[in-house]
Write a protein that holds these residues in place. Structure first.
Motif, mmCIF file in Angstrom:
data_model
loop_
_atom_site.group_PDB
_atom_site.id
_atom_site.type_symbol
_atom_site.label_atom_id
_atom_site.label_comp_id
_atom_site.label_asym_id
_atom_site.label_seq_id
_atom_site.Cartn_x
_atom_site.Cartn_y
_atom_site.Cartn_z
ATOM 1 N N ASP A 108 0.817 -1.220 0.000
ATOM 2 C CA ASP A 108 0.000 0.000 0.000
ATOM 3 C C ASP A 108 0.856 1.278 0.000
ATOM 4 O OD1 ASP A 108 0.703 -0.268 2.776
ATOM 5 O OD2 ASP A 108 -1.180 -1.317 3.135
ATOM 6 N N VAL A 109 1.282 1.702 1.174
ATOM 7 C CA VAL A 109 2.033 2.948 1.263
ATOM 8 C C VAL A 109 3.493 2.629 1.598
ATOM 9 C CG1 VAL A 109 0.024 4.288 1.933
ATOM 10 C CG2 VAL A 109 1.397 3.189 3.703
ATOM 11 N N LEU A 110 4.311 3.652 1.766
ATOM 12 C CA LEU A 110 5.701 3.423 2.139
ATOM 13 C C LEU A 110 5.774 2.900 3.573
ATOM 14 C CD1 LEU A 110 7.608 6.601 0.869
ATOM 15 C CD2 LEU A 110 7.394 4.380 -0.253
ATOM 16 N N HIS A 111 6.617 1.876 3.774
ATOM 17 C CA HIS A 111 6.914 1.392 5.118
ATOM 18 C C HIS A 111 8.430 1.322 5.249
ATOM 19 C CE1 HIS A 111 2.738 0.261 5.863
ATOM 20 N NE2 HIS A 111 2.715 -0.246 4.638
ATOM 21 N N GLY A 112 8.905 1.408 6.468
ATOM 22 C CA GLY A 112 10.352 1.322 6.696
ATOM 23 C C GLY A 112 10.695 -0.017 7.311
ATOM 24 N N PHE A 113 11.441 -0.818 6.576
ATOM 25 C CA PHE A 113 11.809 -2.165 7.037
ATOM 26 C C PHE A 113 13.115 -2.068 7.808
ATOM 27 C CE2 PHE A 113 14.060 -6.193 6.336
ATOM 28 C CZ PHE A 113 13.091 -7.140 6.602
ATOM 29 N N GLU A 114 13.023 -2.183 9.113
ATOM 30 C CA GLU A 114 14.229 -2.073 9.947
ATOM 31 C C GLU A 114 14.289 -3.257 10.898
ATOM 32 O OE1 GLU A 114 14.761 1.649 12.056
ATOM 33 O OE2 GLU A 114 16.081 0.702 13.517
ATOM 34 N N ILE A 115 15.441 -3.945 10.905
ATOM 35 C CA ILE A 115 15.629 -5.034 11.865
ATOM 36 C C ILE A 115 16.427 -4.461 13.028
ATOM 37 C CG2 ILE A 115 16.474 -7.373 12.273
ATOM 38 C CD1 ILE A 115 16.286 -7.851 9.243
ATOM 39 N N GLN A 116 15.772 -4.382 14.163
ATOM 40 C CA GLN A 116 16.406 -3.763 15.342
ATOM 41 C C GLN A 116 17.667 -4.493 15.746
ATOM 42 O OE1 GLN A 116 13.137 -3.435 18.194
ATOM 43 N NE2 GLN A 116 13.220 -1.226 17.910
ATOM 44 N N GLY A 117 18.666 -3.723 16.096
ATOM 45 C CA GLY A 117 19.934 -4.294 16.542
ATOM 46 C C GLY A 117 20.840 -4.693 15.391
ATOM 47 N N THR A 118 20.435 -4.373 14.162
ATOM 48 C CA THR A 118 21.266 -4.672 12.990
ATOM 49 C C THR A 118 21.337 -3.409 12.124
ATOM 50 O OG1 THR A 118 19.543 -5.282 11.406
ATOM 51 C CG2 THR A 118 20.243 -6.989 12.958
ATOM 52 N N ALA A 119 22.126 -3.490 11.054
ATOM 53 C CA ALA A 119 22.226 -2.347 10.146
ATOM 54 C C ALA A 119 21.183 -2.428 9.037
ATOM 55 C CB ALA A 119 23.624 -2.301 9.549
ATOM 56 N N VAL A 120 20.298 -3.452 9.111
ATOM 57 C CA VAL A 120 19.313 -3.635 8.039
ATOM 58 C C VAL A 120 18.224 -2.573 8.151
ATOM 59 C CG1 VAL A 120 17.573 -5.173 7.062
ATOM 60 C CG2 VAL A 120 19.766 -6.096 7.857
ATOM 61 N N ASN A 121 18.077 -1.808 7.070
ATOM 62 C CA ASN A 121 17.137 -0.709 7.079
ATOM 63 C C ASN A 121 16.867 -0.318 5.633
ATOM 64 O OD1 ASN A 121 15.704 1.621 7.459
ATOM 65 N ND2 ASN A 121 17.293 2.682 8.628
ATOM 66 N N LEU A 122 15.685 -0.669 5.133
ATOM 67 C CA LEU A 122 15.363 -0.211 3.785
ATOM 68 C C LEU A 122 13.890 0.149 3.696
ATOM 69 C CD1 LEU A 122 13.856 -2.666 1.993
ATOM 70 C CD2 LEU A 122 16.153 -3.562 1.994
ATOM 71 N N THR A 123 13.559 0.915 2.682
ATOM 72 C CA THR A 123 12.186 1.381 2.537
ATOM 73 C C THR A 123 11.407 0.405 1.671
ATOM 74 O OG1 THR A 123 12.959 3.647 2.731
ATOM 75 C CG2 THR A 123 10.760 3.339 1.832
ATOM 76 N N ALA A 124 10.237 0.000 2.176
ATOM 77 C CA ALA A 124 9.348 -0.872 1.412
ATOM 78 C C ALA A 124 8.465 0.022 0.545
ATOM 79 C CB ALA A 124 8.495 -1.715 2.356
ATOM 80 N N VAL A 125 8.631 -0.113 -0.769
ATOM 81 C CA VAL A 125 7.953 0.763 -1.723
ATOM 82 C C VAL A 125 6.969 -0.061 -2.552
ATOM 83 C CG1 VAL A 125 8.328 2.389 -3.624
ATOM 84 C CG2 VAL A 125 10.096 2.108 -1.870
ATOM 85 N N PRO A 126 5.721 0.401 -2.683
ATOM 86 C CA PRO A 126 4.768 -0.350 -3.506
ATOM 87 C C PRO A 126 5.265 -0.483 -4.941
ATOM 88 C CG PRO A 126 3.721 1.566 -2.463
ATOM 89 C CD PRO A 126 5.165 1.620 -2.114
#
Ligand code: CUA
Length: 165
Positions: A108-126
């Motif tokens: 649907d809309v933009l979400h931010g995919f972040e795994i806490q305690g790691t460097a993983v961080n990317l934007t979920a884009v439709p």
């Protein structure tokens, strides 16, 4: 007189009918306005096709199922879809030490995919698939949070990664 009584009865009936009509019109207007406001602010998930790639039906199906696929002796592919307000799959089980490739998109809309305690961080884009590789060294429970404001229950958009020994 009987004539006057009949006239009043008829007038009252018309009045009731018109009052009813006005109430219905106001209700429709209110509901309609609310619908557009809610939708425009991304408070409601627009369901339907979020990721379509006719050239790659297997991948499309993987997102639909929220799949975790073993791709090698010590490698996994995880297909994650964000939607207001949850990640699917919402529990991901992978072994420690394995190379995990996350494929992430949004329904649907933009979400931010972040795994806490790691460097993983990317934007979920439709309509777009982002990917990131990560290896969990320590067993335990990790949380995927949403770090892109996406509406009312944004803060509750949490999934778990269970890393087994
Ligand atoms: Cu999804 Cu914030």
């Amino acid at each position: 007189t009987p004539f006057e009584a009949a006239f009043h009865a008829s007038a009252e009936r018309h009045e009731r009918v018109w009052t009813f009509c006005v109430i219905v019109m106001l209700a429709l207007l209110t509901i309609g306005t609310m619908f557009y406001v809610v939708r425009d602010y991304g408070l409601v998930s627009a369901t339907g096709a979020f990721y379509t790639d006719p050239a790659d039906p297997a991948r499309e199906a993987a997102f639909a199922d929220g799949k975790i696929v073993r791709t090698g002796p010590n490698a996994y592919a995880v297909y994650v879809v964000g939607r207001a307000w949850h990640w699917s799959p919402d529990v991901i089980r992978v072994p420690a030490g394995a190379e995990i490739t996350f494929y992430v998109t949004s329904a649907d809309v933009l979400h931010g995919f972040e795994i806490q305690g790691t460097a993983v961080n990317l934007t979920a884009v439709p309509g777009v698939v982002g990917s990131v590789k990560y290896t969990f060294r320590r067993p335990g429970v990790y949380h995927i949070i949403c770090n892109e404001y996406c509406g009312m229950l944004h803060h509750a958009m949490v999934a778990r990664i269970v890393v087994t020994p």
